[in-house]
Every structure is written in structure tokens, then in C-alpha cells.
Motif scaffolding. Structure first.
Motif, PDB file in Angstrom:
ATOM      1  N   ARG A   9       0.708  -1.099   0.019  1.00 56.78           N
ATOM      2  CA  ARG A   9       0.087  -0.002   0.042  1.00 56.78           C
ATOM      3  C   ARG A   9       0.983   1.308   0.148  1.00 56.78           C
ATOM      4  NH1 ARG A   9      -4.729  -0.060   4.025  1.00 56.78           N
ATOM      5  NH2 ARG A   9      -4.778   1.912   2.948  1.00 56.78           N
ATOM      6  N   HIS A  10       0.285   2.382  -0.427  1.00 57.84           N
ATOM      7  CA  HIS A  10       0.764   3.752  -0.415  1.00 57.84           C
ATOM      8  C   HIS A  10       1.063   3.977   1.123  1.00 57.84           C
ATOM      9  CE1 HIS A  10       1.516   4.431  -4.701  1.00 57.84           C
ATOM     10  NE2 HIS A  10       0.334   3.771  -4.869  1.00 57.84           N
ATOM     11  N   ALA A  11       2.068   4.879   1.548  1.00 53.66           N
ATOM     12  CA  ALA A  11       2.179   5.377   2.846  1.00 53.66           C
ATOM     13  C   ALA A  11       1.106   6.151   3.236  1.00 53.66           C
ATOM     14  CB  ALA A  11       3.752   6.062   3.017  1.00 53.66           C
ATOM     15  N   ALA A  12       0.770   6.113   4.370  1.00 53.56           N
ATOM     16  CA  ALA A  12      -0.106   6.930   4.925  1.00 53.56           C
ATOM     17  C   ALA A  12      -0.191   8.429   4.603  1.00 53.56           C
ATOM     18  CB  ALA A  12      -0.251   6.840   6.478  1.00 53.56           C
ATOM     19  N   PRO A  13       1.022   9.163   4.830  1.00 58.75           N
ATOM     20  CA  PRO A  13       1.036  10.451   4.190  1.00 58.75           C
ATOM     21  C   PRO A  13       0.552  11.056   2.682  1.00 58.75           C
ATOM     22  CG  PRO A  13       2.850   9.943   5.359  1.00 58.75           C
ATOM     23  CD  PRO A  13       2.184   8.777   5.150  1.00 58.75           C
ATOM     24  N   LEU A  14       1.016   9.867   1.982  1.00 59.80           N
ATOM     25  CA  LEU A  14       0.461   9.881   0.410  1.00 59.80           C
ATOM     26  C   LEU A  14      -0.836   9.771   0.235  1.00 59.80           C
ATOM     27  CD1 LEU A  14       1.480  10.555  -2.449  1.00 59.80           C
ATOM     28  CD2 LEU A  14       1.915   8.188  -2.844  1.00 59.80           C
ATOM     29  N   ARG A  15      -1.461   8.708   1.118  1.00 60.90           N
ATOM     30  CA  ARG A  15      -2.757   8.592   0.895  1.00 60.90           C
ATOM     31  C   ARG A  15      -3.688   9.772   1.389  1.00 60.90           C
ATOM     32  NH1 ARG A  15      -1.613   3.298   3.483  1.00 60.90           N
ATOM     33  NH2 ARG A  15      -2.704   4.385   5.354  1.00 60.90           N
ATOM     34  N   ALA A  16      -3.141  10.060   2.333  1.00 64.89           N
ATOM     35  CA  ALA A  16      -3.951  11.384   2.871  1.00 64.89           C
ATOM     36  C   ALA A  16      -3.701  12.525   2.068  1.00 64.89           C
ATOM     37  CB  ALA A  16      -3.491  11.877   4.450  1.00 64.89           C
ATOM     38  N   LEU A  17      -2.714  12.954   1.538  1.00 61.10           N
ATOM     39  CA  LEU A  17      -2.396  13.926   0.483  1.00 61.10           C
ATOM     40  C   LEU A  17      -3.255  13.763  -0.529  1.00 61.10           C
ATOM     41  CD1 LEU A  17       1.332  14.781   0.913  1.00 61.10           C
ATOM     42  CD2 LEU A  17      -0.479  16.152   1.263  1.00 61.10           C
ATOM     43  N   HIS A  18      -3.422  12.454  -1.379  1.00 60.21           N
ATOM     44  CA  HIS A  18      -4.209  12.127  -2.362  1.00 60.21           C
ATOM     45  C   HIS A  18      -5.714  12.333  -2.132  1.00 60.21           C
ATOM     46  CE1 HIS A  18      -7.056   9.189  -4.471  1.00 60.21           C
ATOM     47  NE2 HIS A  18      -6.142   9.363  -5.507  1.00 60.21           N
ATOM     48  N   TRP A  19      -6.174  11.954  -1.060  1.00 57.68           N
ATOM     49  CA  TRP A  19      -7.846  12.218  -0.717  1.00 57.68           C
ATOM     50  C   TRP A  19      -7.967  13.556  -0.423  1.00 57.68           C
ATOM     51  CZ3 TRP A  19     -10.777   8.881  -2.744  1.00 57.68           C
ATOM     52  CH2 TRP A  19     -10.103   7.647  -2.876  1.00 57.68           C
ATOM     53  N   LEU A  20      -6.968  14.567   0.198  1.00 61.99           N
ATOM     54  CA  LEU A  20      -7.286  15.667   0.439  1.00 61.99           C
ATOM     55  C   LEU A  20      -7.271  16.544  -0.956  1.00 61.99           C
ATOM     56  CD1 LEU A  20      -5.071  16.347   3.512  1.00 61.99           C
ATOM     57  CD2 LEU A  20      -7.429  16.704   3.264  1.00 61.99           C
ATOM     58  N   THR A  21      -6.248  16.220  -1.794  1.00 62.07           N
ATOM     59  CA  THR A  21      -6.195  16.829  -3.146  1.00 62.07           C
ATOM     60  C   THR A  21      -7.457  16.382  -3.795  1.00 62.07           C
ATOM     61  OG1 THR A  21      -3.974  16.509  -3.391  1.00 62.07           O
ATOM     62  CG2 THR A  21      -5.084  16.551  -5.401  1.00 62.07           C
ATOM     63  N   ALA A  22      -8.005  15.528  -3.848  1.00 61.25           N
ATOM     64  CA  ALA A  22      -9.160  14.974  -4.448  1.00 61.25           C
ATOM     65  C   ALA A  22     -10.594  15.919  -3.737  1.00 61.25           C
ATOM     66  CB  ALA A  22      -9.682  13.456  -4.196  1.00 61.25           C
ATOM     67  N   ILE A  23     -10.591  16.153  -2.511  1.00 60.04           N
ATOM     68  CA  ILE A  23     -11.702  16.792  -2.055  1.00 60.04           C
ATOM     69  C   ILE A  23     -11.249  18.278  -2.487  1.00 60.04           C
ATOM     70  CG2 ILE A  23     -12.464  17.780   0.200  1.00 60.04           C
ATOM     71  CD1 ILE A  23     -11.713  14.983   1.357  1.00 60.04           C
ATOM     72  N   ALA A  24     -10.317  19.011  -2.357  1.00 58.59           N
ATOM     73  CA  ALA A  24      -9.777  20.245  -2.812  1.00 58.59           C
ATOM     74  C   ALA A  24     -10.383  20.375  -4.373  1.00 58.59           C
ATOM     75  CB  ALA A  24      -8.353  20.589  -2.627  1.00 58.59           C
ATOM     76  N   VAL A  25      -9.834  19.496  -5.331  1.00 59.74           N
ATOM     77  CA  VAL A  25     -10.272  19.480  -6.718  1.00 59.74           C
ATOM     78  C   VAL A  25     -12.034  19.760  -6.706  1.00 59.74           C
ATOM     79  CG1 VAL A  25     -10.196  18.396  -8.894  1.00 59.74           C
ATOM     80  CG2 VAL A  25      -8.340  18.598  -7.475  1.00 59.74           C
ATOM     81  N   ILE A  26     -12.683  18.801  -6.194  1.00 63.11           N
ATOM     82  CA  ILE A  26     -14.019  18.805  -6.149  1.00 63.11           C
ATOM     83  C   ILE A  26     -14.666  20.236  -5.726  1.00 63.11           C
ATOM     84  CG2 ILE A  26     -16.117  17.659  -5.211  1.00 63.11           C
ATOM     85  CD1 ILE A  26     -14.676  15.363  -5.201  1.00 63.11           C
ATOM     86  N   ALA A  27     -13.970  20.746  -4.606  1.00 61.79           N
ATOM     87  CA  ALA A  27     -14.688  21.985  -3.925  1.00 61.79           C
ATOM     88  C   ALA A  27     -14.249  23.115  -4.627  1.00 61.79           C
ATOM     89  CB  ALA A  27     -13.817  21.905  -2.590  1.00 61.79           C
ATOM     90  N   ILE A  28     -12.988  23.140  -5.665  1.00 65.54           N
ATOM     91  CA  ILE A  28     -12.555  24.453  -6.233  1.00 65.54           C
ATOM     92  C   ILE A  28     -13.562  24.295  -7.565  1.00 65.54           C
ATOM     93  CG2 ILE A  28     -10.854  23.418  -7.468  1.00 65.54           C
ATOM     94  CD1 ILE A  28      -9.153  26.042  -7.015  1.00 65.54           C
TER      95      ILE A  28
END
Length: 185
Positions: A9-28
Motif C-alpha cells: 500500500r502507499h504510505a499514509a502521508p501520500l494516501r492522506a494527500l491524495h484524498w485531500l487533493t481530491a476533496i480540494a479539486v471537487i470543492a474548487i
């Protein structure tokens, strides 16, 4: 990117950044659809763009963190459950997502500056425009910004659809590698 064959699996920091990026793209992207609900020059319409720009600056920070985490962090090798051509296509799509993220954000900031706008991060700090106002050029740049944003969202949707297809149709581990621990045991 260094890979560690022991990882699945990908490391937790990368997973967190992935999902935060997805949420930010949806929001913006989503907040831009609120613009038409308000007349030009109203505080509500200004608030829409304040949120759009603030989330855009947040997204810049997320991408700036995400790139070194991805490049220098420990990453699992490509899933053993997918073919080599599929792994190559996956890497190409991920690369294009990064290019579109960076280009869309850079062009968006440039557009704000061309309009003479300062960019504010949730009113915590403000960056004044370092360039002269050029509304004619801004009208052209907005088209590029919109095209890049639409391309980014389309590719992100295809990325999400592919992940879901891997999980539900192909029943492999591709999606599980990016899910939070509690969702993918």
C-alpha cells in the motif's frame, strides 16, 4: 521514485494527500457553479471567488507537499495483479494528472494577477498582484484556465472510474493501495 517490494500500500502521508487533493479539486471546481447564483459586484459573488482562490492556494500547498512525498517517499511497486501495459498507462495518467494540476493552478493565479486581483488564503495572508492589469489578455487566459480545469476534472473522473473498475470488476488490489487503513484491511 524508490519502491519497496515489501510494501503493498502507499504510505499514509501520500494516501492522506491524495484524498485531500481530491476533496480540494471537487470543492474548487464545484464552487465555480455558484457564481451564476449571484449578480456581478455582490458580496456573495465575491465570496465565491474568495473561496475558489483560497482553496486553489490550499491545493498548491497540497501539490507542493505531495510531489516530494511521492518522489522521495517509500512507495509500493506496481501492483502484481495488473499487466505491464496497464501499469504503464497508470503511470502516464498519474503524470498527466500532476501536469494538469500544476498547470491549472499556475494559470489560475496568473489569471487573478492579470485581473489586478490579490490572491488571499482565507484572509490569513494576501499576495498582491506583481503584474500590470491586462483585461484583454485575462479574457484569453480564462479560456485556457477553464480548458485545463475541465481536462483535469475529466481525467480525475476517468481515474476514479478506473479505480472503481479495478475494485469491483477486476477485483484486484489497485484501489485498496490508496484507501485509508480502516476502509481497506
Amino acid at each position: 521514485m524508490p519502491t519497496d517490494p515489501r510494501l503493498t500500500r502507499h504510505a499514509a502521508p501520500l494516501r492522506a494527500l491524495h484524498w485531500l487533493t481530491a476533496i480540494a479539486v471537487i470543492a474548487i471546481y464545484g464552487v465555480t457553479y455558484l457564481e451564476d447564483l449571484f449578480a456581478r459586484g455582490t458580496p456573495e459573488r465575491a465570496a465565491v471567488w474568495w473561496v475558489h482562490i483560497s482553496v486553489g492556494l490550499l491545493l498548491i500547498a497540497l501539490v507542493a507537499l505531495r510531489i516530494p512525498v511521492r518522489i522521495f517517499g517509500r512507495n509500493p511497486p506496481a501492483s502484481r495483479q495488473i499487466s505491464r501495459p496497464m501499469a504503464i498507462a497508470s503511470h502516464a495518467a498519474h503524470g498527466l494528472l500532476y501536469v494538469l494540476l500544476i498547470a491549472t493552478l499556475a494559470v489560475g493565479v496568473y489569471l487573478a494577477f492579470l485581473r489586478g486581483n490579490a490572491v488571499s488564503f482565507f484572509s490569513l495572508f494576501t499576495i498582491p498582484s506583481p503584474i500590470a492589469v491586462n483585461r484583454d489578455l485575462a479574457r484569453q487566459v480564462i479560456e485556457l484556465h477553464e480548458w485545463l480545469a475541465n481536462a483535469l476534472v475529466v481525467l480525475a473522473l476517468l481515474h476514479a472510474a478506473a479505480a472503481l473498475a479495478h475494485h469491483f470488476v477486476m477485483k484486484d488490489d489497485v484501489l485498496k493501495r490508496m484507501l485509508p487503513e480502516r476502509l481497506a484491511p
